[in-house]
Design an enzyme around this catalytic site. Structure first.
Site, mmCIF file in Angstrom:
data_model
loop_
_atom_site.group_PDB
_atom_site.id
_atom_site.type_symbol
_atom_site.label_atom_id
_atom_site.label_comp_id
_atom_site.label_asym_id
_atom_site.label_seq_id
_atom_site.Cartn_x
_atom_site.Cartn_y
_atom_site.Cartn_z
ATOM 1 N N GLU A 185 23.298 88.095 54.982
ATOM 2 C CA GLU A 185 21.388 89.331 54.903
ATOM 3 C C GLU A 185 20.334 88.533 54.103
ATOM 4 O O GLU A 185 19.289 88.314 54.362
ATOM 5 C CB GLU A 185 21.814 90.567 54.683
ATOM 6 N N ASP A 193 17.760 94.043 46.861
ATOM 7 C CA ASP A 193 17.408 94.618 48.202
ATOM 8 C C ASP A 193 17.792 96.200 47.693
ATOM 9 O O ASP A 193 19.572 96.628 47.374
ATOM 10 C CB ASP A 193 19.079 94.693 49.435
ATOM 11 N N LYS A 243 29.044 100.562 59.639
ATOM 12 C CA LYS A 243 29.300 99.328 58.941
ATOM 13 C C LYS A 243 30.468 99.313 57.430
ATOM 14 O O LYS A 243 30.879 98.532 57.244
ATOM 15 C CB LYS A 243 27.873 99.025 58.347
ATOM 16 N N ASP A 278 19.750 92.519 62.844
ATOM 17 C CA ASP A 278 20.450 93.038 61.429
ATOM 18 C C ASP A 278 20.869 94.188 61.297
ATOM 19 O O ASP A 278 20.368 95.436 61.846
ATOM 20 C CB ASP A 278 19.663 93.662 60.640
#
Ligand code: AMP
Length: 623
Positions: free
Chosen positions: A185, A207, A87, A25
């Site tokens: 994800e 999330d 990211k 992850d």
């Protein structure tokens, strides 16, 4: 229901041979690596038992970059060389990055195309920074699993486009990983809960992390996860709650933090602690030292806490409703809700998610680890560790792909939500007499106009023999592999002249760059060994420092002169600062020096210990 099985090239494995595969992850704030061992998927800790690796990389002029906790600690003192949240930059062009919103603290190299951040180690691309993080996780996994990895599944947000996926895959390759697949994800989270074993269903993946909120709606149908919709807020998360609580504390204490940023930082840290306590306890004790040295003490109860955080948590409702609207579903259609992200540990967040979707969410798996765990399960299957009747999950592409046609319009060749891998071809004709070349512009998006879609690549097919308009036929083939990566080729059919071109997304790396980086990565292999010995030295230094500190606390005053104490303190301080640097040999030398200066102290403690043990006893008792 059995899913379709994909056999990966080069993956024919003898059934008894267990291959080491991991799920990674690669997160904005933290990253994790997980693996299936003895049939159980779990995340792997580092030498100090920590599972989360802060996704932060600090560059030096002449040493190997530092990744993780220590780099995070250095962020405040060396902000330009310490890269966090990389990211957000993956697969973006420099122009995209400038409009990302929020001031990025880094200096970017001038130029176009892929952004490069200027650091003490020279310019680095987001792909290279991510590769440093992946390298550390690879090393961690190899240490923990005791062998070389055969492959990894890396997760990406469902909304990542082709460039962002390509960049992530490049980072994996650069880190020396065989990337078995990129996995969405939310899909990974669903897999962690075994939802792929169900026949069908519609799942909402909620999330809520430290800085972002993502909501994905997935449909499982015939063994295929389809992303029906994604929505979210890239500036909503636990950090906002920390700010609200810190603000309340400052107000209660009557402190104006604007004068001293350290006060604000401490308040934020304490606010976060209180927030964590309130996930389990009815109230949290909070305190604050005012600039004049006086101390405010207070108690934050659930009611007051709710008043502070509920408005923030409430902001997750709108994206949830939007995603359901986009997906054309109602809450009653959702069969399961899965919680991901550290902030979903909060009972109030869980309650809100339950209210929005009208069902109790799945929350048994640690919400920080659930994505990595799902990826590990998938990696285990892809590496060939499961029997043949085990299923393999398929993904779909999130956005349509097509090419530009006359009039600035886009002709879709592969529609969104097509299951992958997939290949589709479409024929086009020449539009001018004697036309010998055709420009092909590859686009991604749902809109009809070129200007509303994302440009992925352009290339030309040359060498078409001159013909009258409409006589030349060019077949354009789009091919998407199991990772969602695209290659496009074009071929002129009537003349038999064939010309194939493979396309890389505009912001991906050129072949030359990849080659250079791969060469560098071979050089890095040696440095990886250095990293390992550095980490081992650091752990040893921590142990020695802790042991000496505890000895000083119990016996320092009784057994040492002021001068002796000062020289030990001096070596302790030196070792601590060496430990923070990146030099294994230096740390070794510091440990030895501390060892020398504490030898006499150790001997005295030993004697004193014996003396204490003997006192009150007659000598002959021990004879
Ligand atoms: P993530 O970005 O998924 O790592 O989530 C990090 C966020 O989760 C931070 O805002 C943390 O403060 C928050 N968090 C972690 N543990 C807890 C907890 N026990 N209670 C409340 N929030 C938590």
């Amino acid at each position: 229901m059995a899913l379709l099985q994909i056999s990966e090239p080069g993956q024919s494995t003898a059934p008894h041979q267990h291959r080491l595969a991991v799920g990674i992850d690669l997160g904005t704030t933290n990253s994790l690596v997980a693996s299936v061992r003895s049939g159980m998927a779990d995340t792997l800790p580092d030498a100090e038992g920590r599972h989360l690796l802060p996704s932060v990389v600090r560059y030096f002029g002449n040493a190997q970059p530092l990744v993780g906790e220590q780099a995070l600690a250095d962020a405040a003192t060396d902000p330009f060389n310490t890269i966090a949240s990389v990211k957000r930059l993956m697969g973006r062009g420099l122009d995209d990055v400038k409009t990302l919103g929020g001031a990025l603290p880094y200096n970017f190299e001038p130029g176009s195309g892929m952004p490069r951040i200027s650091t003490a180690a020279g310019p680095v691309s987001p792909v290279e920074v991510s590769a440093e993080i992946l390298r550390v996780l690879k090393l961690r996994a190899e240490l923990a699993l005791g062998g070389e990895l055969s492959g990894a599944v890396i997760t990406v947000p469902a909304y990542f486009d082709d460039s962002q996926r390509q960049a992530t895959k490049d980072a994996g390759r650069l880190a020396g990983l065989t990337v078995l697949r990129l996995l969405n994800e939310p899909t990974a989270a669903a897999v962690a809960y075994g939802l792929d074993k169900k026949a069908e269903g519609i799942f909402a993946i909620y999330d809520l992390g430290g800085g972002t909120f993502d909501l994905s709606i997935l449909r499982l149908n015939q063994g295929v996860f389809e992303v029906l919709a994604t929505a979210g807020d890239s500036a909503l998360g636990g950090d906002d709650m920390d700010h609200a609580i810190a603000h309340w504390m400052l107000q209660q204490a009557g402190v104006d933090a604007s004068a001293d940023p350290r006060i604000a930082r401490r308040a934020l840290r304490d606010a976060r602690k209180a927030k964590h306590v309130l996930s389990d306890a009815p109230w949290a004790e909070v305190s604050m030292t005012r600039p004049d040295g006086s101390v405010w003490q207070g108690r934050l109860g659930q009611e007051e806490f709710a008043a502070l955080v509920d408005p923030i948590i409430g902001r997750t409702a709108a994206p949830c409703r939007k995603a359901m609207r986009d997906a054309g579903i109602a809450p009653a259609d959702i069969t399961e809700v899965v919680l991901v992200g550290g902030s979903t540990r909060m009972p109030r967040v869980r309650q809100r998610a339950a209210d929005i979707f009208g069902r109790t969410p799945l929350a048994d798996i640690d919400p920080d680890r659930v994505v990595a765990i799902g990826a590990a399960i998938q990696a285990d299957v892809l590496a060939g560790n499961k029997s043949s009747e085990e299923m393999l999950l398929l993904d779909v592409i999130p956005l349509s792909l097509g090419i530009e046609i006359m009039g600035g319009m886009v002709e879709k060749i592969i529609p969104r939500n097509s299951t992958i891998p997939v290949a589709k071809a479409q024929d086009f004709t020449t539009f001018k007499d004697g036309q010998t070349a055709m420009a092909i512009h590859v686009l991604q998006g749902e809109r009809d106009l070129v200007s509303h879609c994302r440009s992925l690549a352009r290339f030309e097919l040359r060498g078409i023999p001159p013909m009258v308009a409409g006589a030349g036929r060019v077949r354009v083939t789009f091919q998407i592999d199991a990772d969602g990566l695209l290659s496009v080729s074009a071929q002129e059919l009537t003349s038999g002249v064939a010309s194939n071109v493979t396309v890389k997304p505009s912001y991906g790396l050129s072949d030359d760059e990849i080659e250079r980086m791969l060469r560098d990565s071979i050089v890095h292999a040696l440095e990886d060994n250095d990293v390992r010995s550095l980490r081992e030295r650091q752990v040893e230094a921590d142990r020695v420092v802790a042991a000496v500190e505890s000895a000083l606390a119990s016996d320092g005053a009784a057994l040492l002169s002021a001068q002796e104490r000062a020289s030990i303190d001096g070596e302790l301080a030196r070792l601590r600062s060496l430990r923070a640097g990146g030099d294994a040999a230096g740390i070794r030398e510091g440990i030895d020096a501390l060892d020398r200066v504490t030898q006499e102290f150790a001997a005295r403690r030993m004697n004193a210990g014996i003396g204490r043990a003997l006192s009150g006893h007659r000598l002959d008792e021990f004879g």
